[in-house]
Design a protein around this motif. Structure first.
Motif, PDB file in Angstrom:
ATOM      1  N   TYR A 177     -16.983   8.518   5.294  1.00  0.00           N
ATOM      2  CA  TYR A 177     -17.352   7.373   4.447  1.00  0.00           C
ATOM      3  C   TYR A 177     -18.350   7.758   3.356  1.00  0.00           C
ATOM      4  O   TYR A 177     -18.076   7.577   2.179  1.00  0.00           O
ATOM      5  CB  TYR A 177     -17.902   6.223   5.320  1.00  0.00           C
ATOM      6  CG  TYR A 177     -16.795   5.471   5.993  1.00  0.00           C
ATOM      7  CD1 TYR A 177     -16.220   4.360   5.392  1.00  0.00           C
ATOM      8  CD2 TYR A 177     -16.284   5.891   7.205  1.00  0.00           C
ATOM      9  CE1 TYR A 177     -15.177   3.671   5.989  1.00  0.00           C
ATOM     10  CE2 TYR A 177     -15.236   5.213   7.821  1.00  0.00           C
ATOM     11  CZ  TYR A 177     -14.685   4.112   7.201  1.00  0.00           C
ATOM     12  OH  TYR A 177     -13.653   3.449   7.790  1.00  0.00           O
ATOM     13  N   GLU A 191       0.807  -1.216   0.000  1.00  0.00           N
ATOM     14  CA  GLU A 191       0.000   0.000   0.000  1.00  0.00           C
ATOM     15  C   GLU A 191       0.842   1.268   0.000  1.00  0.00           C
ATOM     16  O   GLU A 191       0.522   2.251  -0.661  1.00  0.00           O
ATOM     17  CB  GLU A 191      -0.892  -0.035   1.264  1.00  0.00           C
ATOM     18  CG  GLU A 191      -1.994   0.978   1.316  1.00  0.00           C
ATOM     19  CD  GLU A 191      -3.076   0.709   0.289  1.00  0.00           C
ATOM     20  OE1 GLU A 191      -3.794   1.659   0.006  1.00  0.00           O
ATOM     21  OE2 GLU A 191      -3.186  -0.425  -0.225  1.00  0.00           O
ATOM     22  N   ILE A 244     -13.343  -5.058   7.098  1.00  0.00           N
ATOM     23  CA  ILE A 244     -12.684  -5.188   5.792  1.00  0.00           C
ATOM     24  C   ILE A 244     -13.707  -4.978   4.672  1.00  0.00           C
ATOM     25  O   ILE A 244     -13.415  -4.342   3.653  1.00  0.00           O
ATOM     26  CB  ILE A 244     -11.976  -6.564   5.680  1.00  0.00           C
ATOM     27  CG1 ILE A 244     -10.739  -6.573   6.587  1.00  0.00           C
ATOM     28  CG2 ILE A 244     -11.580  -6.881   4.233  1.00  0.00           C
ATOM     29  CD1 ILE A 244     -10.125  -7.929   6.803  1.00  0.00           C
ATOM     30  N   GLY A 245     -14.932  -5.493   4.890  1.00  0.00           N
ATOM     31  CA  GLY A 245     -15.999  -5.309   3.904  1.00  0.00           C
ATOM     32  C   GLY A 245     -16.292  -3.834   3.668  1.00  0.00           C
ATOM     33  O   GLY A 245     -16.555  -3.414   2.544  1.00  0.00           O
ATOM     34  N   LYS A 257     -15.828   8.158   0.343  1.00  0.00           N
ATOM     35  CA  LYS A 257     -15.422   6.861  -0.222  1.00  0.00           C
ATOM     36  C   LYS A 257     -16.022   6.665  -1.615  1.00  0.00           C
ATOM     37  O   LYS A 257     -17.239   6.755  -1.791  1.00  0.00           O
ATOM     38  CB  LYS A 257     -15.846   5.705   0.696  1.00  0.00           C
ATOM     39  CG  LYS A 257     -15.237   5.760   2.086  1.00  0.00           C
ATOM     40  CD  LYS A 257     -13.737   5.567   2.070  1.00  0.00           C
ATOM     41  CE  LYS A 257     -13.164   5.630   3.485  1.00  0.00           C
ATOM     42  NZ  LYS A 257     -11.709   5.752   3.519  1.00  0.00           N
ATOM     43  N   ALA A 313     -14.195  -1.068   4.705  1.00  0.00           N
ATOM     44  CA  ALA A 313     -13.043  -0.169   4.481  1.00  0.00           C
ATOM     45  C   ALA A 313     -12.013  -0.741   3.505  1.00  0.00           C
ATOM     46  O   ALA A 313     -11.080  -0.033   3.131  1.00  0.00           O
ATOM     47  CB  ALA A 313     -12.382   0.164   5.812  1.00  0.00           C
ATOM     48  N   GLY A 314     -12.141  -2.013   3.121  1.00  0.00           N
ATOM     49  CA  GLY A 314     -11.226  -2.560   2.130  1.00  0.00           C
ATOM     50  C   GLY A 314     -10.145  -3.460   2.723  1.00  0.00           C
ATOM     51  O   GLY A 314      -9.896  -3.442   3.933  1.00  0.00           O
ATOM     52  N   VAL A 315      -9.511  -4.236   1.827  1.00  0.00           N
ATOM     53  CA  VAL A 315      -8.517  -5.238   2.241  1.00  0.00           C
ATOM     54  C   VAL A 315      -7.288  -4.583   2.875  1.00  0.00           C
ATOM     55  O   VAL A 315      -6.593  -5.198   3.686  1.00  0.00           O
ATOM     56  CB  VAL A 315      -8.093  -6.085   1.014  1.00  0.00           C
ATOM     57  CG1 VAL A 315      -7.106  -7.168   1.401  1.00  0.00           C
ATOM     58  CG2 VAL A 315      -9.303  -6.717   0.378  1.00  0.00           C
ATOM     59  N   GLN A 316      -7.030  -3.303   2.521  1.00  0.00           N
ATOM     60  CA  GLN A 316      -5.833  -2.660   3.076  1.00  0.00           C
ATOM     61  C   GLN A 316      -5.891  -2.551   4.602  1.00  0.00           C
ATOM     62  O   GLN A 316      -4.864  -2.377   5.251  1.00  0.00           O
ATOM     63  CB  GLN A 316      -5.586  -1.287   2.438  1.00  0.00           C
ATOM     64  CG  GLN A 316      -6.571  -0.214   2.791  1.00  0.00           C
ATOM     65  CD  GLN A 316      -7.732  -0.155   1.805  1.00  0.00           C
ATOM     66  OE1 GLN A 316      -8.002  -1.116   1.081  1.00  0.00           O
ATOM     67  NE2 GLN A 316      -8.416   0.966   1.749  1.00  0.00           N
ATOM     68  N   TYR A 343     -16.173   3.902  -3.419  1.00  0.00           N
ATOM     69  CA  TYR A 343     -16.501   2.522  -3.788  1.00  0.00           C
ATOM     70  C   TYR A 343     -17.828   2.060  -3.154  1.00  0.00           C
ATOM     71  O   TYR A 343     -18.401   2.735  -2.304  1.00  0.00           O
ATOM     72  CB  TYR A 343     -15.363   1.574  -3.412  1.00  0.00           C
ATOM     73  CG  TYR A 343     -14.854   1.740  -2.002  1.00  0.00           C
ATOM     74  CD1 TYR A 343     -15.567   1.257  -0.919  1.00  0.00           C
ATOM     75  CD2 TYR A 343     -13.648   2.404  -1.752  1.00  0.00           C
ATOM     76  CE1 TYR A 343     -15.110   1.410   0.366  1.00  0.00           C
ATOM     77  CE2 TYR A 343     -13.173   2.569  -0.462  1.00  0.00           C
ATOM     78  CZ  TYR A 343     -13.909   2.062   0.592  1.00  0.00           C
ATOM     79  OH  TYR A 343     -13.450   2.230   1.874  1.00  0.00           O
TER      80      TYR A 343
END
Lengths: 166, 270
Positions: free
Chosen positions: B168, B29, B230-231, B172, B233-236, B174
């Protein structure tokens, strides 16, 4: 008896009762003690204005010295306070600079220190940051001077605390 | 090597795996930003000493810590302890660097590595019951990380949803936030942000008490909370959560296997 069996499934109770002599050893006691001390510091955040001010200064990088700031960095503080920042070429009074500011999860100066800095021009500009917590606010204004070769110089212009009235 | 030592060593490696996954995700990242920072360094700042403004120093600590992977191939516990001390120093160094001080991943990495230092010393220790302390301290660290988050959110900006709305719903790009913006009114979005924020505060408050839960429950609670985070805010976010998950998994493993180790040693002693 049954209650004992249930309570011993609790991690801390199990460690206390079945952890043997390890709990009395120095390094293990120190580890528990450190966790307890850091937890206490966190719990004092909403209770003592001095702690709130210290943590806000940590977020704005305005602690009096690096060596007083660094130990605080191990205290977890994900998404703490209501934080905003604004980058502007205008030299504004710090209390009037937050119209159209952008929210940030923590450490408002990070939007400049962590982000890409290319393409910001050669003229000086200002970074305005604000953090709010239970009626208290910390506002800071930083002057950023781009230098030849892509370097930047940051200097703190103003720091102002706003505390709730009587 | 006794069964107990094997079990303890495996628990250490489980925690190390979590630590390294988090660090690796962070590397993927952040390396681009560090490299960009090399081109545009901040050469003057009132707080940071010169070394802690040098992006090359941050990059060095970043790469150096990946050497912790050697812990999977080394048996000597003194070496494991030395590696873990290195991980503590790398995390602390990045918490103190101008290019990375803001990243919560390094606070999680610091505490998780401190546990690795402490546990490495106890792998070959004959002390019975030390596993109980490993479980409690691991869960205590995860609880501490969420305690910091929940107390910092006990302010009207979070409780009324404004912070989540801004961070958010507004920012965000996404799913589901882009879909929500396109289909819901601003009033609905703000109302949802309020309920979401209060849900987060209650969930984090629950996770802050993790040291008081049985390891099995701790695993259920952290797994469901981490997947939800994670769902959204993402895998990072694995850079923060993986080292903490490693501690909870190591604890659960120790709880499940401790009886095996103790029984084997009793059998060997007969």
């Amino acid at each position: 008896m049954e209650r004992d069996a249930w309570s011993e499934k609790i991690a801390l109770v199990a460690a206390w009762r079945r952890g043997g002599a390890e709990g009395r050893r120095g390094p293990t006691r120190l580890f528990y003690g450190t966790l307890a001390l850091v937890s206490l510091w966190i719990l004092l955040l909403p209770l003592l204005p001095g702690v709130t001010a210290t943590v806000m200064r940590r977020f704005h990088l305005t602690t009096v010295s690096y060596w007083r700031w660094l130990p605080q960095q191990v205290v977890p503080a994900m998404y703490s306070f209501g934080n905003e920042y604004r980058l502007s070429s205008e030299d504004l009074a710090v209390g009037e600079a937050f119209s159209g500011a952008t929210w940030v999860n923590h450490y408002p100066p990070r939007l400049f220190t962590f982000a890409r800095r290319r393409g910001l021009g050669s003229e000086a500009f200002y970074l305005y940051c604000r953090s709010r917590y239970r009626g208290r606010e910390l506002l800071t204004k930083t002057r950023v001077q781009p230098e030849a070769g892509g370097e930047f110089r940051m200097s703190l212009v103003e720091e102002r605390f706003v505390t709730p009235g009587p | 090597m006794t069964l107990r030592v094997q079990i303890r060593r495996k628990a250490w490696r489980i925690a190390l795996a979590g630590w390294l996954i988090g660090w690796f995700v962070n590397t993927v990242e952040n390396t681009r930003l560090f490299l960009a920072g090399l081109e545009t360094p901040i050469t003057e700042h009132w707080l940071f000493p010169e070394a802690m403004r040098n992006p090359g120093v941050a990059l060095g600590m970043f790469v150096l810590a990946l050497g912790g992977g050697a812990g999977f191939g080394v048996a000597d516990v003194r070496v494991l302890r030395g590696l873990a001390v290195g991980l503590v120093l790398c995390a602390l160094g990045l918490l103190g660097h101008i290019a990375s001080y803001n990243d919560a991943s390094y606070a999680a990495a610091f505490w998780s590595a401190l546990w690795l230092v402490w546990w490495a010393r106890r792998i070959e220790d004959g002390n019975v019951g030390v596993e109980r302390h490993a479980i409690a301290l691991g869960q205590g660290i995860v609880g501490l990380c969420f305690l910091g988050g929940v107390i910092g959110k006990l302010t009207p900006d979070y409780w009324n949803g404004e912070a989540f709305y801004q961070l958010y719903v507004v920012q965000k790009p996404y799913f589901p936030f882009d879909w929500m913006r396109a289909n819901w009114s601003d009033e609905t979005l703000r109302a949802c942000s309020g309920w979401f924020a209060r849900g987060v505060i209650v969930s984090e408050g629950l996770l802050a008490t993790l040291i008081l839960w049985p390891p099995r429950w701790a695993l259920v609670m952290t797994t469901s909370a981490f997947l939800g985070m994670i769902g959204l805010a993402g895998v990072q976010l694995l850079s923060v959560l993986a080292p903490l998950a490693g501690l909870v998994l190591a604890g659960r493993y120790l709880e499940g296997k401790s009886a095996d180790g103790e029984n084997a040693e009793r059998g060997a002693g007969k």
